[in-house]
Design an enzyme around this catalytic site. Structure first.
Site, mmCIF file in Angstrom:
data_model
loop_
_atom_site.group_PDB
_atom_site.id
_atom_site.type_symbol
_atom_site.label_atom_id
_atom_site.label_comp_id
_atom_site.label_asym_id
_atom_site.label_seq_id
_atom_site.Cartn_x
_atom_site.Cartn_y
_atom_site.Cartn_z
ATOM 1 N N ASP A 80 0.896 -1.173 0.030
ATOM 2 C CA ASP A 80 0.025 -0.008 0.045
ATOM 3 C C ASP A 80 0.809 1.069 -0.073
ATOM 4 O OD1 ASP A 80 -2.494 1.437 0.364
ATOM 5 O OD2 ASP A 80 -1.670 1.970 2.208
ATOM 6 N N GLU A 128 1.191 -0.345 -5.104
ATOM 7 C CA GLU A 128 0.269 0.606 -5.309
ATOM 8 C C GLU A 128 0.803 1.902 -5.317
ATOM 9 O OE1 GLU A 128 -3.275 3.468 -3.605
ATOM 10 O OE2 GLU A 128 -1.927 2.506 -2.380
#
Length: 636
Positions: A315, A368
């Site tokens: 993330d 990401e």
């Protein structure tokens, strides 16, 4: 004072590795470990607290009384406190009460390495171990093939708490229940992988799991750690890979968490310009500290090893890479070269990926990363960060912007739908329509589509058809696969009742069909990350808002001709240039009645002619349904 027996699981080699930041199995040493010592059952505890002058284990076994069980500090400068406490066993609750050498600060902390935590809002750690017997040997033997960059990779992103609820009991499904309901659904839909938004223990539901306090513990909201293993096992039994969202970018300031752990900035960077995240009001790991890097890499390997996870989606990578991420001028501290790259964090990500792929040759890491940082999915030895894949945020942004426009205006924005192919092969891209695109007033994916009801659903079918035939792997958030009407609300179950209505059922059927199409056509996955897998036929027909291209497999016989009509006007007798003579057969049509389409424009076998078109010697005339993707293949 109760008895604490001097004992250690650390060798001198372990300590040297830990200090150097090269010990990547720290979960085998730190935390609480039920053992038998000199024929006495109990639990060994070890915690890193170099700023402490006293560390007590407090718990339900000593009435949470400080000083009853004092740990010993090692005399090797490692900052590790440890000891064996007799008669403490699996299921006992505990925390560490730490008296700091810094300003007499006292903290009461959950165990950073705890393998189970209390159900929030309670915050204690739980002594835990399990002897789960895995049954996924068959999956692990073929995982290298199924998880390959040359394999179909279609991901269903799931927030466990809101996927489906027992409404009569006002609760989410348990790991055990999900092993039946979720597994059967993902298999029916044809996804190859499921991605769980963070399941590591977190205190605050509205964070969706992205503010973690228990990095080594599956959240107790849905059951025990071994029950989560059972869920993973069942997914593997059905040939479904498991991806976990992993958050090494930041952590919350909750008093029982990692922040100010021993009264000092232990896990977080001491300079708020590098150690505090203004967007998320959270703390940022100190990537320059060896022990912190070892903690994070050990955590990544823990999930891959202990829970048989097949991939980690990392993330907020952009926030890790850049010192000025979400900061105004004067609010960030440049690196030694006066630049905005976080050199220590970049080094950490490279080390992470090298160790993951060295230890597990058949897994993936997925970034990401929302910027144009070069080489995110290139190997470290070639100067990259070493991830296996990267989310294609540019494709997502341009595509949704394009599809939100009324079709009459799309001819003025043809570049939005074709631009991604100018950089598609610079990274190993995954095309994401994720949870971030259906919250905070952005509307659902269906809610962005213009036109009347029929057009909105046709637009959505077309969007998915374009997505599944565009180079790259795929990710779709829960609810998008049946056209959820409202934005995602983490507190509520998905609107499963919508499947009683034909338009929504049609969307679900088209996703099933697209997953099958993706898995069964080598041209869609064998070369999904290399230029050899794609060739434009025509991207210039803005007046008709039509695009056409070829997807190529390793064998020419597998090649596909893809044509997309991005308006509600049928394009009858539309000529398409083709690579060779032969007979085309239609192999996919998003306008079928089964999908709630019109069903009026189905192409039969089509013979090519020697009519030059699109700078090619051969061509054919086809009918393209309104707002539809059609795919053709040469008959053998």
């Amino acid at each position: 004072m109760a008895e604490v027996i001097t004992h250690s699981l650390f060798s001198e080699f372990d300590i040297n590795l830990f200090k150097a930041g090269k010990h990547y199995r720290l979960y085998e040493k730190f935390g609480s470990h039920p053992i038998t010592l000199n024929e006495v059952k109990g639990t060994y505890f070890a915690v890193w607290a170099p700023g402490a002058k006293q560390v007590s284990v407090i718990g339900d076994f000593n009435f949470w009384k400080e000083g009853e069980h004092l740990l010993d500090v090692r005399w090797d400068g490692s900052g590790i406190w440890e000891g064996f406490i007799p008669n403490v066993e699996k299921g006992n609750l505990y925390k560490y009460k730490i008296r700091s050498n810094h300003n007499e600060i006292i903290t009461e902390k959950a165990d950073p390495y705890a393998r189970r935590c209390e159900h929030p809002p309670n915050t204690a750690s739980v002594v835990w171990e399990d002897d789960y017997k895995w049954k996924d040997k068959s999956w692990l033997q073929k995982r290298k093939k199924n998880n390959s960059l040359q394999a179909p990779y279609s991901v269903y992103e799931v927030h466990l708490s809101s996927w489906k609820k027992k409404t009569e009991e006002n609760r989410s499904l348990s790991y055990w229940e999900l092993a039946t309901d979720l597994v059967s659904y993902v298999k029916e839909m044809g996804f190859t992988h499921v991605e769980f938004m963070p399941i590591m223990e977190y205190p605050y539901d509205p964070s969706w799991g992205y503010q973690i306090t228990g990095y080594f513990a599956p959240t107790s909201r849905f059951g025990y750690p071994d029950e989560f293993k059972f869920l993973v096992d069942k997914l593997h039994e059905n040939d479904i890979g498991v991806i976990l969202d992993w958050v090494p970018s930041h952590f919350p300031e909750d008093s029982h968490g990692l922040g100010y752990f021993d009264g000092t900035h232990l896990y977080e960077h001491p300079d708020p310009r590098r150690g505090y995240h203004p967007d998320w009001k959270s703390l940022i790991f100190n990537y320059s500290r060896n022990e912190v890097r070892a903690f994070l890499i050990s955590n990544a390997l823990y999930w891959l090893e202990q829970f048989h996870i097949d991939a980690l989606r990392v993330d907020a990578v952009a926030s890790i890479l850049y010192l000025d991420y979400s900061r105004d001028e004067g609010e960030w501290d440049p690196n030694e070269y006066g630049e905005n790259k976080n050199l220590e964090a970049i080094s950490f990500l490279e080390e992470l990926n090298k160790e993951v792929y060295a230890s597990f040759t058949d897994v993936q890491t997925i970034a990401e990363e929302s910027t144009a940082y070069s080489g995110v999915s290139k190997p470290v030895f070639l100067g990259g960060l070493g991830f296996g894949m990267k989310w294609m945020m540019g494709w997502m942004h341009d595509t949704l912007q394009y599809f939100s426009k009324e079709p009459i205006y799309r001819k003025h924005h043809q570049n939005n739908i074709t631009f991604s192919l100018t950089y598609t092969f610079t990274e190993n891209f995954m095309l994401p329509l994720s949870h971030d695109e259906v919250v905070y007033g952005k509307h659902s994916i269906l809610g962005r589509m213009p036109g009347d009801e029929w057009q909105r659903f046709a637009n959505l079918r077309l969007l998915y058809g374009y997505m599944f035939t565009h180079p790259g792997t795929k990710l779709l958030f829960q609810g998008c696969e049946f056209g959820q009407s409202e934005e995602w609300n983490f507190q509520n179950s998905l609107d499963w009742h919508l499947l009683d209505y034909a338009p929504h059922k049609g969307i679900q059927e088209v996703i099933k069909a697209l997953n099958e199409f993706y898995r069964s056509e080598p041209a869609l996955y064998e070369n999904q990350f290399v230029p050899d897998g794609f060739e434009w036929i025509d991207y210039n027909d803005a007046e008709n808002s039509v695009i056409s291209f070829i997807r190529k497999g390793n064998e020419p016989k597998d090649n596909l001709i893809i044509v997309c009509n991005l308006t509600p006007i049928p394009r009858e007798n539309y000529r398409v240039g083709l690579p060779k003579k032969g007979v085309l057969k239609e192999v996919f049509n998003s306008d079928k009645k089964k999908f709630y389409g019109s069903g009026k424009y189905i192409n039969k076998s089509i013979k090519t002619t020697e009519h030059k078109w699109h700078s090619r010697n051969h061509s054919a005339v086809i009918d393209i349904p309104p707002l539809a993707m059609v795919a053709f293949k040469y008959s053998t």
